[in-house]
Design a protein around this motif. Structure first.
Motif, mmCIF file in Angstrom:
data_model
loop_
_atom_site.group_PDB
_atom_site.id
_atom_site.type_symbol
_atom_site.label_atom_id
_atom_site.label_comp_id
_atom_site.label_asym_id
_atom_site.label_seq_id
_atom_site.Cartn_x
_atom_site.Cartn_y
_atom_site.Cartn_z
ATOM 1 N N LEU A 164 39.024 32.592 37.225
ATOM 2 C CA LEU A 164 39.013 33.255 38.682
ATOM 3 C C LEU A 164 39.217 32.343 39.587
ATOM 4 N N ILE A 180 36.900 38.045 47.774
ATOM 5 C CA ILE A 180 36.369 38.890 46.399
ATOM 6 C C ILE A 180 35.405 39.599 46.714
ATOM 7 N N GLY A 181 35.573 40.866 46.159
ATOM 8 C CA GLY A 181 34.497 41.858 46.363
ATOM 9 C C GLY A 181 34.004 41.734 47.695
ATOM 10 N N SER A 217 28.595 38.084 34.335
ATOM 11 C CA SER A 217 29.085 38.135 35.511
ATOM 12 C C SER A 217 29.440 37.031 36.125
ATOM 13 N N VAL A 224 28.916 38.771 41.465
ATOM 14 C CA VAL A 224 29.997 39.765 41.527
ATOM 15 C C VAL A 224 30.372 40.265 40.094
ATOM 16 N N ALA A 274 32.565 42.624 37.335
ATOM 17 C CA ALA A 274 33.846 43.214 36.935
ATOM 18 C C ALA A 274 34.114 44.763 37.340
ATOM 19 N N PHE A 332 37.132 42.463 39.200
ATOM 20 C CA PHE A 332 37.063 41.685 40.332
ATOM 21 C C PHE A 332 38.197 42.092 41.240
#
Length: 309
Positions: free
Chosen positions: A204, A221-222, A238, A246, A248, A250
């Motif tokens: 990521l 992200i989120g 996670s 966070v 998935a 994502f």
């Protein structure tokens, strides 16, 4: 008249004179020839043994102490090779060979690193070159914008008012970068589905870095706003972003020029291919309006202070 040792008794008529006693004969012979009886006896022994002395027999080869048999060829070879006898010239040659091998290993590794681009298709190479040109153009535009602001500030009749306007605009821009204000604009959404839970924090992070290099101005992200100080860590199945968990899938919300962001993720050996190797699915969609509304609280630095006076 008494007989002396050297005198013989007179022979009788018709008899030959007898031999002298052995001691007398030896003494007289020694006295006349000058050779002692012992030496003469030794001479007779040598003449009796033969005219030439016999040659000695060859000695049997000695075996090492403690060994019951003679060394074999392999044992002699091992004994000659160990312990090794290293000279200075051999050490220099070994050092040169080591340096040569290290250089070859580095060259092979560099060749393998560039093999992805060597095997890329022509259209992929063209797209990569276009992306590099776009980055250069963005930097040139930013340079011209800063130079224009400086010129306006220098030529403005009301420099104080112009400075205030530029300060407000700069504050807005820095607020977007720092995540203290919301932002909206065109961009893309990137959804990474990870049913096998094989996507890690470093993957990521590579995605974020690639988006930033392609000109992303705001990323979320989120429910977490991504800023310069953002960090990512693994947390089992996670990922934690700035300490917040966070899960998935994502979902990235990115504001920027979609024509630059989408190709940056799809280059050969790039983010999409890396995630797909981990059995993940990547979906990229271009949007005309992206809203990044996750905020970060402004932090006052503890030690850093402004150097302007």
């Amino acid at each position: 008249m008494s007989e002396t040792p050297d005198e013989r008794p007179p022979a009788r008529p018709g008899e030959l004179p007898g031999p002298l006693p052995e001691e007398q004969t030896g003494e007289r012979t020694g006295e006349q020839s000058g050779v002692r009886p012992a030496e003469r006896a030794g001479g007779r022994d040598e003449r009796r043994s033969g005219e030439q002395p016999a040659e000695p027999l060859p000695a049997a080869p000695r075996t090492p102490e403690g060994s019951g048999a003679q060394l074999t060829g392999r044992q002699r070879l091992v004994k000659g090779l160990w312990p090794p006898r290293v000279t200075r010239a051999q050490l220099i040659v070994a050092l040169l060979l080591f340096v040569l091998g290290l250089g070859l290993a580095i060259q092979v590794r560099s060749h393998n690193d560039s093999s992805a681009l060597r095997g890329a298709r022509q259209e992929d190479l063209v797209r990569i070159l276009d992306e590099l040109d776009d980055r250069t153009q963005r930097l040139e535009d930013e340079k011209q914008s800063l130079e224009g602001q400086r010129t306006e500030l220098e030529n403005s009749s009301d420099q104080a008012e112009e400075a205030r306007k530029q300060t407000v605009e700069k504050e807005r821009q820095l607020g977007i970068l720092a995540g203290t204000v919301a932002a909206q604009g065109p961009g893309i959404t990137v959804t990474v589905k990870d049913p096998e839970h094989r996507v890690k924090a470093d993957m990521l992070l590579d995605t974020i870095q690639e988006l930033r290099a392609a000109g992303a101005e705001a990323i979320q992200i989120g429910d977490v706003r991504v800023v310069a100080s953002t960090y990512l860590t693994d947390a089992g199945k996670s990922v934690r972003i700035d300490g917040q968990k966070v899960d998935a899938p994502f979902r990235f919300k990115v504001i920027g020029k979609s024509q630059d962001l989408t190709p940056a993720l799809s280059i050969p050996g790039g983010v999409v291919q890396t995630l797909e190797k981990e059995q993940a699915t990547v979906v990229v969609q271009e949007e005309k309006k992206i809203v990044v509304d996750a905020l970060r609280p402004a932090k006052t630095p503890d030690y850093a202070q402004s150097s302007s006076r």
